[in-house]
Design a protein around this motif. Structure first.
Motif, mmCIF file in Angstrom:
data_model
loop_
_atom_site.group_PDB
_atom_site.id
_atom_site.type_symbol
_atom_site.label_atom_id
_atom_site.label_comp_id
_atom_site.label_asym_id
_atom_site.label_seq_id
_atom_site.Cartn_x
_atom_site.Cartn_y
_atom_site.Cartn_z
ATOM 1 N N GLN A 32 1.763 3.209 3.222
ATOM 2 C CA GLN A 32 0.535 3.705 2.615
ATOM 3 C C GLN A 32 -0.679 2.930 3.119
ATOM 4 N N GLN A 60 10.552 -0.318 -1.487
ATOM 5 C CA GLN A 60 9.233 -0.307 -2.107
ATOM 6 C C GLN A 60 8.205 -1.021 -1.242
ATOM 7 N N ASN A 102 8.346 -1.261 2.052
ATOM 8 C CA ASN A 102 8.089 -0.377 3.190
ATOM 9 C C ASN A 102 7.137 0.759 2.795
ATOM 10 N N GLU A 103 7.297 1.272 1.596
ATOM 11 C CA GLU A 103 6.384 2.317 1.123
ATOM 12 C C GLU A 103 4.956 1.800 1.045
#
Length: 461
Positions: A344, A337, A339-340
């Motif tokens: 973004q 999460q 890394n996401e």
């Protein structure tokens, strides 16, 4: 057979003959048909009726920005984004739970020392996230709403530029038709002169044929200009969410514009506060908050609770309070999460660089187009237009004196027409380029060095 209402209303003392009833019914139907036709004709005439109210470009821009459905849709999305701020920063609802021992419902089998009657357990609990989580959620939602509001400002800039460009085209097509009409009248006069000279044996039939060909060319050009006029009217009405055939008043002259500010000044204005860039900057700030939220996911959330349990024998054990916490053991899930969120954020940062490059490119193109159009206007007004008029006047005088050819007159008339149309086109292009400069710089198109920053909210109300 059914009798029409009109026949029923007649004070007859005996049955109405079938033929008369049919005649009355036919007459009633005819009246209804005529009324319908008159209504449709009136509506069509109202739609086609030419407007007598003149409007200027800023009035048209104001009307478009008030009536355009796209702006209203984006404003609704802003309201929705703003409404998400409060829930994002709020605690989840408390949870109430209750349980009962079924075999104690009748109260007969209750062991000694326990409460007589049904034995129950009641608990109320509240989940509390790690400190700072709610504030970050609210901040991210608030910045999302601010980014959405910049979409509205960006659309207003785009619509204002499109409206001003169409207004300039609307003005151009009217002036082009006026120029075409004036040249047709001029050619009629030339044709009469050529016909008189031919009748007197001083001219050639070839002159008459040349005049006839040129007349047809001008008429064909007028037809093309009328089609362009219809297209521009439909586009303007589309921006105002109106019928494409709704009447528009003839436009007055294009407003005078002050000197364009330097490109460096416009560039700084665009880079500092253009809505397109501000929107991405707000999104970047929101994603930074989400990255911080992803980091807080590694820490436990808490739960506080309290309750009453009558199943306990001792009364002092029945009331309880406590605290619980989650156990974020699956660290791989939370690293994914995080890394996401980082990816973004990186995506938005690259989008900001790309958008800055595109915005500067479009601003430079619009600035160059304005400079070219301004140079063209000065060239035509200062040199080419006077020369074309003098050339046509000299050719007509020479032909009238019998020293020149009719082909020279027609050629001079063609050059005059070309120069007049090119001058109007250059004026239109200059006005359109200034409108695009205003769009890509985010400033008023008539701003000068001494002007203050263009206030979108004040201008577009």
């Amino acid at each position: 057979m059914a009798i029409s209402p009109l026949a029923e209303a007649l004070p007859l003392s005996k049955p109405v003959p079938t033929r008369l009833r049919r005649a009355v019914s036919s007459f009633t139907f005819l009246l209804l048909a005529i009324s319908s036709v008159i209504g449709l004709a009136s509506a069509f005439a109202q739609d086609r009726q030419p407007s007598t109210t003149h409007f200027d470009v800023e009035e048209l821009v104001d009307t478009v920005l008030r009536q355009n459905a796209g702006i209203q849709a984006l404003q609704a999305s802003v309201f929705a984004a703003e409404a998400r701020v409060t829930p994002a920063g709020s605690l989840s609802d408390p949870r109430l739970s209750a349980a009962v021992a079924p075999e104690t419902l009748d109260g007969l089998d209750t062991p000694a020392g326990r409460t007589r009657g049904p034995n129950v357990r009641v608990e109320i609990s509240q989940e509390i996230p790690w400190p700072g989580t709610l504030g970050l959620r609210a901040d991210a939602a608030r910045k999302d709403a601010q980014a959405a509001s910049q979409d509205v400002a960006s659309l207003r800039l785009r619509l204002a530029a499109a409206t001003r460009t169409l207004y300039a085209d609307w003005r151009y097509v009217h002036r082009a038709l006026e120029i075409n009409n004036a040249n047709q009248k001029l050619l009629e006069d030339l044709y009469d002169v050529a016909e008189s000279r031919y009748a007197a044996g001083l001219g050639r039939q070839h002159d008459l044929l040349q005049a006839a060909v040129q007349r047809q060319r001008l008429k064909h050009q007028a037809i093309k200009l009328q089609r362009l006029q219809s297209d521009v009217r439909a586009k303007i009405n589309r921006l105002m969410t109106r019928s494409p055939n709704a009447a528009l008043a003839p436009p007055p002259a294009l407003p005078a514009l002050g000197k364009t500010r330097t490109y460096d000044v416009l560039r700084k204005e665009a880079m500092s506060s253009h809505p397109v860039l501000v929107r991405i900057e707000k999104e970047i700030a929101a994603h930074k908050d989400r990255e911080a939220l992803a980091r807080k996911a590694f820490y436990p959330d808490f739960k506080v609770f309290g309750g009453y349990n009558s199943l306990w024998d001792a009364a002092e054990k029945r009331w309880v309070v406590g605290v619980g916490l989650s156990l974020p053991l699956d660290r791989g899930k939370y690293r994914a999460q995080l890394n996401e969120a980082r990816a973004q954020l990186m995506q938005r940062e690259f989008e900001l660089k790309d958008q800055r490059s595109e915005l500067l490119s479009e601003l430079k193109r619009a600035y160059a187009a304005a400079e070219e159009a301004e140079h063209t206007i000065n060239l035509y007004e200062g040199k080419l237009a006077p020369l074309a008029r003098a050339n046509l006047s000299a050719a007509r005088a020479a032909y009238g004196a019998g020293d020149g050819s009719f082909l020279d007159v027609v050629t001079a008339e063609e050059k005059q027409l070309e120069v007049d149309l090119n001058l109007e086109r250059a004026r239109t292009d200059y006005f359109s380029a200034r409108a695009q400069i205003a769009r890509w710089s985010g400033t008023h198109m008539n701003a000068t060095h001494s002007d203050t920053r263009f206030n979108l909210d004040m201008f577009f109300q």
